[in-house]
Design a protein around this motif. Structure first.
Motif, PDB file in Angstrom:
ATOM      1  N   LEU A 222       0.830  -1.203   0.000  1.00 40.01           N
ATOM      2  CA  LEU A 222       0.000   0.000   0.000  1.00 40.01           C
ATOM      3  C   LEU A 222       0.868   1.258   0.000  1.00 40.01           C
ATOM      4  O   LEU A 222       0.659   2.180  -0.792  1.00 40.01           O
ATOM      5  CB  LEU A 222      -0.942  -0.008   1.209  1.00 40.01           C
ATOM      6  CG  LEU A 222      -1.875   1.184   1.346  1.00 40.01           C
ATOM      7  CD1 LEU A 222      -2.839   1.248   0.166  1.00 40.01           C
ATOM      8  CD2 LEU A 222      -2.644   1.111   2.646  1.00 40.01           C
ATOM      9  N   LYS A 223       1.871   1.277   0.882  1.00 41.10           N
ATOM     10  CA  LYS A 223       2.763   2.435   0.959  1.00 41.10           C
ATOM     11  C   LYS A 223       3.524   2.633  -0.350  1.00 41.10           C
ATOM     12  O   LYS A 223       3.672   3.756  -0.825  1.00 41.10           O
ATOM     13  CB  LYS A 223       3.757   2.276   2.116  1.00 41.10           C
ATOM     14  CG  LYS A 223       3.176   2.594   3.468  1.00 41.10           C
ATOM     15  CD  LYS A 223       4.265   2.579   4.519  1.00 41.10           C
ATOM     16  CE  LYS A 223       3.758   3.096   5.833  1.00 41.10           C
ATOM     17  NZ  LYS A 223       4.835   3.231   6.830  1.00 41.10           N
ATOM     18  N   THR A 224       3.972   1.550  -0.934  1.00 46.38           N
ATOM     19  CA  THR A 224       4.718   1.643  -2.198  1.00 46.38           C
ATOM     20  C   THR A 224       3.831   2.192  -3.309  1.00 46.38           C
ATOM     21  O   THR A 224       4.246   3.079  -4.063  1.00 46.38           O
ATOM     22  CB  THR A 224       5.272   0.255  -2.603  1.00 46.38           C
ATOM     23  OG1 THR A 224       6.099  -0.232  -1.545  1.00 46.38           O
ATOM     24  CG2 THR A 224       6.065   0.332  -3.874  1.00 46.38           C
ATOM     25  N   ALA A 225       2.620   1.695  -3.410  1.00 44.57           N
ATOM     26  CA  ALA A 225       1.696   2.146  -4.454  1.00 44.57           C
ATOM     27  C   ALA A 225       1.353   3.626  -4.274  1.00 44.57           C
ATOM     28  O   ALA A 225       1.355   4.395  -5.247  1.00 44.57           O
ATOM     29  CB  ALA A 225       0.428   1.302  -4.435  1.00 44.57           C
ATOM     30  N   ILE A 226       1.069   4.032  -3.044  1.00 45.27           N
ATOM     31  CA  ILE A 226       0.729   5.432  -2.770  1.00 45.27           C
ATOM     32  C   ILE A 226       1.938   6.335  -3.028  1.00 45.27           C
ATOM     33  O   ILE A 226       1.817   7.402  -3.641  1.00 45.27           O
ATOM     34  CB  ILE A 226       0.210   5.601  -1.322  1.00 45.27           C
ATOM     35  CG1 ILE A 226      -1.132   4.895  -1.160  1.00 45.27           C
ATOM     36  CG2 ILE A 226       0.065   7.081  -0.975  1.00 45.27           C
ATOM     37  CD1 ILE A 226      -1.633   4.851   0.276  1.00 45.27           C
TER      38      ILE A 226
END
Length: 157
Positions: A48-52
């Motif tokens: 999630l953090k990587t995508a955001i």
């Protein structure tokens, strides 16, 4: 906890009582910093953090130098402490180039306007007087007198 900084950013950037464009870059940098991936965490949280992070970085890049310039022109952030020395220098050079380009545009426009006004024939004073005398407005006396005096200065009868 991942989205908590986004709530604050939304509240800050959603303000309508103060300028927000100059703080956009700082908000972006803070959001990107909050998305650092920690070793201890679930794979879902990491993904999630990587995508955001990737999406936010693309959006920041799409804004281009506009957010840098907005920050530079705001007295509160004029020092651009959140940029590297090279980035600061680049922002100020771009602003200088824009101002110089605007000055050139203004000078060209003024020259064109002044040459166009020289070619325009002004109507004779008698026509202006007759047009002003035919006014339906009784309150036009001041305007009529003022206009006539200006006309008489440019076209003596």
């Amino acid at each position: 906890m991942v989205l908590e900084p986004f709530k604050s950013a939304t509240e800050i950037l959603g303000g309508d009582k103060y300028v927000t464009s100059s703080i956009t870059l700082r908000v972006f940098k803070n959001l990107l910093a909050s998305l650092k991936i920690e070793d201890s965490g679930s794979s879902l949280k990491k993904n999630l953090k990587t995508a955001i992070h990737d999406d936010l970085k693309k959006r920041k890049d799409l804004m281009g130098s506009i957010i840098f310039k907005a920050a530079a022109l705001d007295p509160r952030y004029r020092a651009l402490k959140f940029l590297t020395a090279a980035e600061k220098e680049n922002v100020w050079k771009e602003l200088e180039q824009e101002v110089e380009g605007q000055e050139e545009t203004n000078n060209t426009t003024q020259q064109t306007t002044s040459s166009n006004t020289k070619n325009v024939a002004e109507p004779p004073t008698k026509k202006i007087k007759s047009l002003l005398e035919d006014s339906d407005d009784e309150g036009d006396n001041y305007c009529t007198t003022e206009l006539l005096s200006q006309t008489n200065q440019t076209h003596p009868t």
